[in-house]
Design a protein around this motif. Structure first.
Motif, PDB file in Angstrom:
ATOM      1  N   LYS A  50       2.802 -17.959   7.710  1.00 16.06           N
ATOM      2  CA  LYS A  50       2.262 -17.842   6.362  1.00 16.06           C
ATOM      3  C   LYS A  50       1.801 -16.416   6.092  1.00 16.06           C
ATOM      4  O   LYS A  50       1.997 -15.880   4.991  1.00 16.06           O
ATOM      5  N   GLY A  51       1.180 -15.786   7.101  1.00  9.64           N
ATOM      6  CA  GLY A  51       0.750 -14.397   6.947  1.00  9.64           C
ATOM      7  C   GLY A  51       1.920 -13.466   6.709  1.00  9.64           C
ATOM      8  O   GLY A  51       1.851 -12.558   5.869  1.00  9.64           O
ATOM      9  N   ILE A  52       3.013 -13.667   7.454  1.00  7.64           N
ATOM     10  CA  ILE A  52       4.213 -12.848   7.256  1.00  7.64           C
ATOM     11  C   ILE A  52       4.771 -13.042   5.851  1.00  7.64           C
ATOM     12  O   ILE A  52       5.178 -12.090   5.181  1.00  7.64           O
ATOM     13  N   VAL A  77      11.719   4.095   1.618  1.00  6.28           N
ATOM     14  CA  VAL A  77      10.284   3.840   1.487  1.00  6.28           C
ATOM     15  C   VAL A  77      10.022   2.365   1.200  1.00  6.28           C
ATOM     16  O   VAL A  77       9.109   1.755   1.773  1.00  6.28           O
ATOM     17  N   PHE A  78      10.837   1.772   0.331  1.00  8.97           N
ATOM     18  CA  PHE A  78      10.632   0.363  -0.019  1.00  8.97           C
ATOM     19  C   PHE A  78      10.849  -0.546   1.191  1.00  8.97           C
ATOM     20  O   PHE A  78      10.100  -1.510   1.394  1.00  8.97           O
ATOM     21  N   VAL A  79      11.869  -0.235   2.002  1.00  7.58           N
ATOM     22  CA  VAL A  79      12.091  -1.013   3.228  1.00  7.58           C
ATOM     23  C   VAL A  79      10.902  -0.851   4.170  1.00  7.58           C
ATOM     24  O   VAL A  79      10.441  -1.824   4.779  1.00  7.58           O
ATOM     25  N   GLY A  80      10.401   0.386   4.284  1.00  6.24           N
ATOM     26  CA  GLY A  80       9.227   0.620   5.121  1.00  6.24           C
ATOM     27  C   GLY A  80       8.005  -0.130   4.640  1.00  6.24           C
ATOM     28  O   GLY A  80       7.213  -0.646   5.444  1.00  6.24           O
ATOM     29  N   ILE A  81       7.833  -0.227   3.317  1.00  7.21           N
ATOM     30  CA  ILE A  81       6.701  -0.959   2.751  1.00  7.21           C
ATOM     31  C   ILE A  81       6.790  -2.438   3.106  1.00  7.21           C
ATOM     32  O   ILE A  81       5.787  -3.074   3.458  1.00  7.21           O
ATOM     33  N   ILE A  82       7.995  -3.007   3.024  1.00  6.64           N
ATOM     34  CA  ILE A  82       8.172  -4.421   3.364  1.00  6.64           C
ATOM     35  C   ILE A  82       7.829  -4.663   4.835  1.00  6.64           C
ATOM     36  O   ILE A  82       7.087  -5.598   5.178  1.00  6.64           O
ATOM     37  N   LEU A  83       8.332  -3.796   5.715  1.00  4.05           N
ATOM     38  CA  LEU A  83       8.044  -3.950   7.144  1.00  4.05           C
ATOM     39  C   LEU A  83       6.558  -3.784   7.425  1.00  4.05           C
ATOM     40  O   LEU A  83       5.970  -4.541   8.220  1.00  4.05           O
ATOM     41  N   GLY A 142       4.061  -4.289   5.320  1.00  6.89           N
ATOM     42  CA  GLY A 142       3.329  -5.421   4.761  1.00  6.89           C
ATOM     43  C   GLY A 142       3.393  -6.634   5.663  1.00  6.89           C
ATOM     44  O   GLY A 142       2.379  -7.303   5.904  1.00  6.89           O
ATOM     45  N   VAL A 143       4.579  -6.919   6.183  1.00  8.89           N
ATOM     46  CA  VAL A 143       4.744  -8.050   7.109  1.00  8.89           C
ATOM     47  C   VAL A 143       3.930  -7.819   8.375  1.00  8.89           C
ATOM     48  O   VAL A 143       3.269  -8.729   8.884  1.00  8.89           O
ATOM     49  N   LEU A 144       3.936  -6.580   8.882  1.00  9.12           N
ATOM     50  CA  LEU A 144       3.221  -6.259  10.119  1.00  9.12           C
ATOM     51  C   LEU A 144       1.706  -6.376   9.935  1.00  9.12           C
ATOM     52  O   LEU A 144       1.015  -7.006  10.756  1.00  9.12           O
ATOM     53  N   ILE A 145       1.169  -5.785   8.871  1.00 10.63           N
ATOM     54  CA  ILE A 145      -0.278  -5.814   8.639  1.00 10.63           C
ATOM     55  C   ILE A 145      -0.772  -7.245   8.470  1.00 10.63           C
ATOM     56  O   ILE A 145      -1.729  -7.676   9.120  1.00 10.63           O
ATOM     57  N   SER A 146      -0.129  -7.987   7.595  1.00  6.24           N
ATOM     58  CA  SER A 146      -0.577  -9.345   7.304  1.00  6.24           C
ATOM     59  C   SER A 146      -0.386 -10.267   8.507  1.00  6.24           C
ATOM     60  O   SER A 146      -1.256 -11.079   8.841  1.00  6.24           O
ATOM     61  N   GLY A 147       0.762 -10.130   9.195  1.00 12.28           N
ATOM     62  CA  GLY A 147       1.023 -10.977  10.358  1.00 12.28           C
ATOM     63  C   GLY A 147       0.059 -10.716  11.493  1.00 12.28           C
ATOM     64  O   GLY A 147      -0.502 -11.647  12.083  1.00 12.28           O
ATOM     65  N   LEU A 148      -0.171  -9.428  11.817  1.00 11.23           N
ATOM     66  CA  LEU A 148      -1.090  -9.090  12.901  1.00 11.23           C
ATOM     67  C   LEU A 148      -2.525  -9.472  12.575  1.00 11.23           C
ATOM     68  O   LEU A 148      -3.267  -9.957  13.448  1.00 11.23           O
ATOM     69  N   ILE A 166      -3.369  -9.577  -2.637  1.00 14.70           N
ATOM     70  CA  ILE A 166      -3.680  -8.441  -3.516  1.00 14.70           C
ATOM     71  C   ILE A 166      -4.170  -7.248  -2.693  1.00 14.70           C
ATOM     72  O   ILE A 166      -3.796  -6.095  -2.962  1.00 14.70           O
ATOM     73  N   SER A 167      -5.023  -7.506  -1.687  1.00 14.26           N
ATOM     74  CA  SER A 167      -5.549  -6.425  -0.855  1.00 14.26           C
ATOM     75  C   SER A 167      -4.437  -5.701  -0.110  1.00 14.26           C
ATOM     76  O   SER A 167      -4.383  -4.468  -0.075  1.00 14.26           O
ATOM     77  N   VAL A 168      -3.543  -6.469   0.499  1.00 11.94           N
ATOM     78  CA  VAL A 168      -2.431  -5.861   1.216  1.00 11.94           C
ATOM     79  C   VAL A 168      -1.533  -5.086   0.246  1.00 11.94           C
ATOM     80  O   VAL A 168      -1.054  -3.993   0.553  1.00 11.94           O
ATOM     81  N   ALA A 169      -1.314  -5.639  -0.938  1.00 10.07           N
ATOM     82  CA  ALA A 169      -0.475  -4.959  -1.940  1.00 10.07           C
ATOM     83  C   ALA A 169      -1.077  -3.616  -2.338  1.00 10.07           C
ATOM     84  O   ALA A 169      -0.350  -2.627  -2.510  1.00 10.07           O
ATOM     85  N   LEU A 170      -2.414  -3.546  -2.462  1.00 16.47           N
ATOM     86  CA  LEU A 170      -3.072  -2.285  -2.817  1.00 16.47           C
ATOM     87  C   LEU A 170      -2.874  -1.240  -1.723  1.00 16.47           C
ATOM     88  O   LEU A 170      -2.597  -0.071  -2.000  1.00 16.47           O
ATOM     89  N   VAL A 171      -3.041  -1.681  -0.460  1.00 14.62           N
ATOM     90  CA  VAL A 171      -2.825  -0.757   0.657  1.00 14.62           C
ATOM     91  C   VAL A 171      -1.391  -0.239   0.652  1.00 14.62           C
ATOM     92  O   VAL A 171      -1.138   0.969   0.793  1.00 14.62           O
ATOM     93  N   LEU A 172      -0.438  -1.131   0.499  1.00 17.78           N
ATOM     94  CA  LEU A 172       0.973  -0.740   0.514  1.00 17.78           C
ATOM     95  C   LEU A 172       1.312   0.167  -0.664  1.00 17.78           C
ATOM     96  O   LEU A 172       2.136   1.083  -0.538  1.00 17.78           O
TER      97      LEU A 172
END
Length: 292
Positions: free
Chosen positions: A218-220, A260-266, A268-274, A21-27
């Motif tokens: 799992k983070g990704i 923009v949607f593709v950028g959001i997916i990338l 989200g994966v980057l923030i959560s994975g890192l 949820i937190s990552v979704a809010l940021v994105l």
């Protein structure tokens, strides 16, 4: 090497709900700003072309003269012909009576209202200098009383939107900083119950890469789900805005939205994975006594 799956994993399975949820809010915040920025020029055009120009006619102007003036206005290339509307004095009075709900307020000044022609100008021609020159030209006509336009609005629309964009950019950076901090802490708490499993794997010889891999995967995955939530929320918000303001549909740019949607997916994966990688390695660097 201890296995982080199976029965043992079921007792210490991290809870990623708040992290997602937190990552979704940021994105969502980032995506909303990006979409607004991409459509800023179209938004300026839309606002400019919604500024009404009012041409007031002299009392008792014959119908054929009204038609003539409307024709003159329609011939101007910078006038949006589809917006030209003739409003009679009687229609204006009825509209004011309905808005005010009190006829006594109109009795003292019944002659103030005039027949008017209302229209809009194309954004590229909407400037004080152009309209001031045209006003002087029209005022020479025998049936034209005055041409009114909101000069301050015309001059400040672009500037105000630019200032709002800069303010929004600053707020977005502050919100992203606060949200990323929250995301890191949320993921750390989600993995806190697994800190001993992570450390035990290291003690029996597992490499940091081997230990981190399932958690990062799992983070990704969680970042991907967060991005989908953010995209769904953005689509819902923009659909609601277009429903409330139908003219906003003119701003829709499917190619830009897809980018923009593709950028959001990338992102989200980057923030959560890192963040997951950083938290797991932090536990690996800690001494056993510090885990308690």
């Amino acid at each position: 090497v201890p296995n982080i799956s199976g029965k043992n994993m079921s007792r210490t399975k991290p809870t990623y709900f708040y992290a997602i949820i937190s990552v979704a809010l940021v994105l969502f915040i980032v995506g909303f700003f990006m979409l607004t920025t991409l459509h800023a020029r179209k938004l300026v055009t839309l606002f400019k072309e919604k500024i009404d120009i009012w041409l007031e006619l002299k009392p008792d102007t014959p119908e054929e003269e009204v038609t003539r003036i409307v024709g003159i206005i329609r011939q101007k290339p910078f006038v949006k012909a589809e917006t030209i509307t003739f409003i009679t004095r009687e229609q204006a009075t009825a509209s004011m009576r309905e808005d005010l709900g009190d006829e006594s307020m109109l009795e003292d000044a019944p002659d103030l209202l005039r027949d008017v022609i209302r229209f809009n100008i194309r954004s590229e021609s909407l400037d004080d200098e152009t309209l001031a020159g045209w006003r002087e030209e029209l005022r020479q006509d025998s049936v034209v009383s005055e041409l009114y336009f909101e000069a301050s609005n015309i001059g400040n629309v672009s500037k105000n939107i630019q200032n709002m964009g800069l303010l929004a950019l600053g707020l977005v950076f502050l919100l992203i900083f606060a949200a990323v901090t929250l995301i890191h802490n949320t993921i750390r708490l989600a993995l806190y119950s697994n800190r001993f499993i992570i450390k035990n794997q290291e003690l029996v010889g597992a490499s940091w890469t081997f230990i981190s891999r399932p958690y990062i995967q799992k983070g990704i995955q969680n970042g991907f789900w967060s991005a989908l939530l953010a995209i769904a929320a953005l689509i819902g918000v923009f659909a609601w805005i277009q429903n409330q303001i139908p003219d906003m549909a003119q701003l829709r740019d499917l190619d830009s939205m897809l980018m923009v949607f593709v950028g959001i997916i990338l992102l989200g994966v980057l923030i959560s994975g890192l963040s997951t990688w950083f938290v797991v390695n932090k536990f690996l660097r800690m001494r056993i006594d510090d885990l308690y």
